[in-house]
Design an enzyme around this catalytic site. Structure first.
Site, mmCIF file in Angstrom:
data_model
loop_
_atom_site.group_PDB
_atom_site.id
_atom_site.type_symbol
_atom_site.label_atom_id
_atom_site.label_comp_id
_atom_site.label_asym_id
_atom_site.label_seq_id
_atom_site.Cartn_x
_atom_site.Cartn_y
_atom_site.Cartn_z
ATOM 1 N N ASP A 1 0.878 -1.163 0.000
ATOM 2 C CA ASP A 1 0.000 0.000 0.000
ATOM 3 C C ASP A 1 0.919 1.217 0.000
ATOM 4 O OD1 ASP A 1 -2.078 1.751 -0.004
ATOM 5 O OD2 ASP A 1 -3.113 0.915 1.724
HETATM 6 C C1 BGC Z 1 -4.892 3.504 -0.012
HETATM 7 C C2 BGC Z 1 -5.007 2.566 -1.206
HETATM 8 C C3 BGC Z 1 -4.777 3.331 -2.476
HETATM 9 C C4 BGC Z 1 -3.432 4.013 -2.411
HETATM 10 C C5 BGC Z 1 -3.139 4.853 -3.621
HETATM 11 C C6 BGC Z 1 -3.608 4.287 -0.043
HETATM 12 O O1 BGC Z 1 -3.617 5.276 0.940
HETATM 13 O O2 BGC Z 1 -4.961 2.760 1.176
HETATM 14 O O3 BGC Z 1 -6.260 1.971 -1.220
HETATM 15 O O4 BGC Z 1 -4.838 2.461 -3.561
HETATM 16 O O5 BGC Z 1 -3.409 4.894 -1.290
HETATM 17 O O6 BGC Z 1 -3.986 5.943 -3.652
#
Ligand code: BGC
Length: 736
Positions: A229
Site C-alpha cells: 500500500d
Molecule cells: C490507499 C489505497 C490506495 C493508495 C493509492 C492508499 O492510501 O490505502 O487503497 O490504492 O493509497 O492511492
C-alpha cells in the site's frame, strides 16, 4: 516469454533491479530504457478510474471517468454478472486513460459499521465478498488490464491504520478475514495483490512472510506481484524477503540503496531479488500487450452505473407508500436532492464524467407533479431550526414528502473512522418533524455504511437505502421511487439497532498499538444470531414491489461424502403483480461440531428475475468447503461427520425452506495425541481409543461396581470418570 525475461534479467545491474522493485513516481513503475523495459501505470480504484493528469502528483483532480456505485451499493446487487460488467467497463476506461492496473477491488471485512472505508468494501461476509470480487476482477482483466486486490490483510479500520497491530486468532483469520482474498486469487488470478498498512499479530503485513509467501503464494498459488500500500514499507529488505515485490510510490532512493547494500553484504540473497524482478517484469510486459489510448463509451457506462445503482439500492421499509404515483405533489427536502452525495472521500474519489441530480431528475421526468424544495439541513452539520421549519411547511402542503438525507463527509471517509452510527442532530430532528407534518414521507439515505434509525424509523412509512450510488444514482433513485424499476437490493451487512450491540464494540478501535479481535469468527450476522440479538435490518434483507414464494426445496443427496458436494434446488414464484428479482440465499448450519460454529453461514446465492406468476427452479452448488471450518489445532480446514441444515431464504432472518443432510468426512487428521492430551482427546480419536480404550473401559466398569450408577454414592460424590476425561494423560498417571 520466460526465456526473454531471463535474458533481460541477466542484463540488469544490481542497482537497476533494486530500483525496478520500487516505483518511479506516485503511479508508475521504473522503466529501464536501455533494456526496453517500459513503465507500467496504475490508478485507483475501486469503483472508478482515478487517473492523475500528472503522474508525479499523489493527489490532484483526476481525469474524468465514470464514477460507478461504491462497493457498499454494488455489493447490495448480489449480482456477479453486474459486477463483471462493471469490471469490463472499468477495464475499458483504463485502456482509454492509459492505465495498466486498476487498484481494486477491496475485500476487507466490515468488522464494525464504524469503519471509515466500509463504503469501499463489499460485505461482512467473506463468501459474498469473495464471489463479487472474483467476478469484478475477471471483468477488468478480460480487457487486458490488471487489478490489485486490496488491502491484504485484516485492514478493517482507519484509526491508527498505519501502525495498529491486529491481534487476531488463526481461526478468525482463516474463516473471516482471508477467504475473500483466497477466493478472488484462486478464481480470478488478479495480476497484483496490495498489502495493507497495519500489522497482524505484531508484524507489519508488508513484512509478513507467513501472509505474503506461505499463504498467498505457496498455499493459494498466487503468481502475480505483491505491491505495498502507498508508503506502507518500513524495512525494505525485510519486506522483500517476506515476499513484497514492488514498493509504491516512488522514488525511494534510500530503500533502493538498502536493497543494493543488503545484497552486497550477503544479508539478502540476490536470487530473492531476482524472483521479485521476474514477477514484476512478467506483469509489466503483460500490461504492454494491451495497447492503450482511444476513448470509452461514457454514455453506455453511465447507463451501466445507473443499472447497478438501481439494483444496489435496498428498500428497507415500505408500508405501501412506494412506488409513488406520478401525479402527486411532492415536497423535496434535503440538500442531497440538489447536491448528490454519490461517493466517498479519499483515494477512491472520482472526477465523474457527469452527475445526475435527484431534484433535476424529478423536474424532468416527473414534470407534471408539483415540486417544492427545502434544504432541510446545512452542509456543515450545524443545527438550524429555521431550515426544519421551512421543510415542515412545504411537507404539509404537498401530498408526499421525499427526504434526501446524506451522511456528511466529515462523518464518513477514508482516513478516519466514524464515531457513531448517527445522522447529524439536525437530520434526525428534520426527519421527525417532517414525518409528523406529513404521514406520507419517504426517507432516502445516502451513506456508505449502516446508520441508526431508532429515533424516527417507526414514524416514516418508507425508507430506501440509496448508498453512495455513483454518478447515475440520481436517475436510479427516481426509477425506484416511481416504480419504473422494482427494487431488488439486499443488504450485504447487518444494520444493528445500536452501536453498543455491534460485535467489535468493546474492542474498537483498540489503543494506538493494538486492537484485539476478541469476537473471533463472530462478526456481522454470525454474532447477532449466536447471541440471539435483535437487529434493525438483518443481513440479506431487502424488499421489492412484488412478493416471492419458495417451494419444492430438494437436494441431490441426503447423505454424501464431503468431496462430492451437493446441489440444492428450490422453486421460486413471483406471487405479486409486478416483475421483480429475488436473491435466493443458501446458508449452512452444522448441528454438532467440536468447536463452536455460527448458527448459519452464507455458502451460496443466486439472483433470479421473474414475471408475475412465473416460477423458476434455482440451483445452487455446495462444495466441501461449504461445510468445513478451520481447526486451529490441526491448522487446516476440516469437515466432521454429522448432520447439517441447509437453510434457504430471502434473508438471513427469513428462512423459507430447510433441508437436512448427513455428511461423511474424508479428511484424515494428523494424530496429535501426546501425554499432554486429555483422556477425552485420546478417546475421541480412533487411533487413541485403540490404545487407551480397553484400559478406560476397565476402569469405568470398576468405578461402576463401587458407586453403581449414582454419583452421590461414589466416594467423591461425583462422576469420577468424567473428571478423568478432562485430565491430561500425564496427570492421570501421576494421580494413581
Ligand atoms: C490507499 C489505497 C490506495 C493508495 C493509492 C492508499 O492510501 O490505502 O487503497 O490504492 O493509497 O492511492
Amino acid at each position: 516469454m520466460e526465456e526473454d525475461l531471463n535474458a533481460i534479467l541477466s542484463e540488469m545491474t544490481l542497482e537497476e533491479k533494486a530500483a525496478f522493485c520500487t516505483g518511479a513516481t506516485a503511479w508508475s513503475s521504473t522503466a529501464v530504457e536501455r533494456l526496453g523495459i517500459p513503465e507500467m501505470i496504475v490508478a485507483d480504484g475501486p469503483h472508478g478510474v482515478r487517473r492523475m493528469r500528472d503522474i508525479h502528483a499523489v493527489s490532484q483532480q483526476s481525469l474524468p471517468a465514470t464514477c460507478f456505485p461504491t462497493a457498499s451499493c454494488s455489493a447490495s446487487t448480489w449480482d456477479v454478472d453486474l459486477l463483471r460488467q462493471m469490471g469490463e467497463a472499468l477495464g475499458e476506461e483504463c485502456i482509454a486513460l492509459d492505465v495498466d492496473v486498476l487498484l481494486g477491488p477491496g475485500v476487507n471485512m466490515k468488522r464494525s459499521p464504524l469503519g471509515g472505508r466500509n463504503f469501499e468494501y463489499f460485505s461482512e461476509d467473506p463468501y459474498l465478498a469473495g464471489e463479487l470480487a472474483a467476478s469484478f476482477i475477471n471483468g477488468v482483466q478480460s480487457r487486458g488490464v490488471g487489478t490489485s486486490l486490496k488491502h491484504y490483510a485484516a485492514n478493517n479500520q482507519e484509526s491508527y491504520r498505519t501502525r495498529i497491530s491486529v491481534e487476531v486468532d488463526e481461526r478468525a483469520l482463516r474463516e473471516i478475514y482471508l477467504p475473500a482474498f483466497e477466493k478472488a486469487v484462486k478464481q480470478a488470478r488478479p495480476w497484483t495483490v496490495m498489502g495493507s498498512y497495519n500489522k497482524v499479530n505484531g508484524m507489519f503485513t508488508s513484512e509478513h512472510r507467513p501472509l505474503l509467501t506461505e499463504i498467498l503464494r505457496e498455499e493459494w498459488g498466487f503468481e502475480g506481484v505483491i505491491v505495498s500500500d502507498w508508503s506502507a514499507v518500513h524495512d525494505r529488505v525485510a519486506s522483500l524477503k517476506a515476499g513484497l515485490d514492488w514498493e509504491m510510490p516512488g522514488p525511494q532512493d534510500r530503500h533502493v540503496k538498502a536493497l543494493v547494500e543488503a545484497v552486497r553484504s550477503g544479508e539478502l540473497d540476490e536470487a530473492t531479488l531476482d524472483e521479485a524482478v521476474r514477477r514484476l517484469l512478467r506483469v509489466v510486459f503483460k500490461a504492454k500487450e494491451t495497447p492503450k489510448g482511444g476513448s470509452f463509451d461514457g454514455d453506455a457506462h453511465h447507463e451501466l452505473a445507473r443499472k447497478i445503482a438501481a439494483e444496489g439500492m435496498v428498500l428497507l421499509k415500505n408500508n405501501g407508500l412506494l412506488p409513488l404515483k406520478e401525479k402527486q405533489t411532492l415536497a423535496v427536502i434535503g440538500r442531497a436532492a440538489k447536491s448528490a452525495h454519490f461517493q466517498g472521500g479519499g483515494s477512491s474519489h472520482i472526477n465523474a464524467t457527469k452527475v445526475t441530480v435527484p431534484f433535476e431528475e424529478l423536474q424532468s421526468r416527473v414534470a407534471h407533479a408539483g415540486l417544492t424544495y427545502a434544504e432541510g439541513y446545512p452542509e456543515d452539520g450545524s443545527y438550524r431550526q429555521e431550515l426544519i421549519d421551512q421543510a415542515v411547511e412545504i411537507a404539509r402542503s404537498a401530498e408526499v414528502a421525499i427526504l434526501f438525507i446524506a451522511l456528511p463527509a466529515f462523518k464518513e471517509s477514508e482516513g478516519y473512522d466514524r464515531q457513531d452510527l448517527d445522522l447529524t442532530q439536525q437530520q434526525s430532528a428534520l426527519i421527525q418533524a417532517v414525518a409528523k407534518a406529513q404521514p406520507k414521507t419517504v426517507v432516502v439515505l445516502n451513506n456508505g455504511a449502516p446508520v441508526g434509525m431508532r429515533e424516527w424509523l417507526d414514524a416514516v412509512p418508507a425508507v430506501l437505502e440509496g448508498w453512495m450510488m455513483g454518478q447515475a444514482g440520481g436517475a436510479a433513485l427516481i426509477d425506484i421511487l416511481f416504480g419504473r424499476v422494482a427494487p431488488c437490493g439486499k443488504l450485504p451487512e447487518t444494520f444493528p439497532l445500536k452501536l453498543s450491540d455491534t460485535p467489535a464494540y468493546i474492542n474498537w478501535p483498540g489503543d494506538a498499538e493494538k486492537v484485539s479481535y476478541g469476537e473471533g469468527i463472530f462478526i456481522g450476522y454470525r454474532y447477532y444470531e449466536k447471541k440471539q440479538m435483535p437487529v434493525l435490518f438483518p443481513f440479506g434483507h431487502g424488499l421489492s414491489y412484488t412478493t416471492f414464494e419458495y417451494s419444492n426445496a430438494s437436494v441431490s443427496a441426503k447423505a454424501f461424502k464431503d468431496i462430492e458436494g451437493l446441489t440444492v434446488s428450490v422453486d421460486v414464484t413471483n406471487t405479486g403483480s409486478r416483475p421483480g428479482k429475488e436473491v435466493v440465499q443458501l446458508y449452512v448450519h452444522d448441528r454438532a461440531s467440536e468447536l463452536m460454529r455460527p448458527e448459519k453461514e452464507l455458502k451460496g446465492f443466486a439472483k433470479v428475475e421473474l414475471q408475475p406468476g412465473e416460477t423458476r427452479t434455482v440451483s445452487i452448488g455446495l462444495d466441501s468447503r461449504a461445510f468445513a471450518y478451520y481447526h486451529p489445532r490441526y491448522r487446516q480446514w476440516i469437515t466432521e461427520d454429522g448432520d447439517f441444515d441447509l437453510l434457504i431464504g430471502a434473508s438471513s432472518a427469513d428462512i423459507r425452506c430447510r433441508l437436512t443432510v448427513t455428511l461423511e468426512s474424508t479428511v484424515t487428521l494428523p494424530c496429535l495425541l501426546n501425554v499432554e492430551s486429555t483422556v477425552g482427546d485420546w478417546l475421541a480419536d480412533p487411533r487413541g481409543r485403540a490404545v487407551l480404550g480397553p484400559h478406560y473401559e476397565k476402569l469405568e466398569a470398576e468405578s461402576r461396581k463401587v458407586s453403581g450408577d449414582s454419583h452421590e454414592e461414589s466416594a467423591l460424590g461425583m462422576d469420577i470418570m468424567d473428571m478423568f476425561k478432562g485430565m491430561p494423560l500425564v496427570s492421570v498417571v501421576l494421580f494413581q
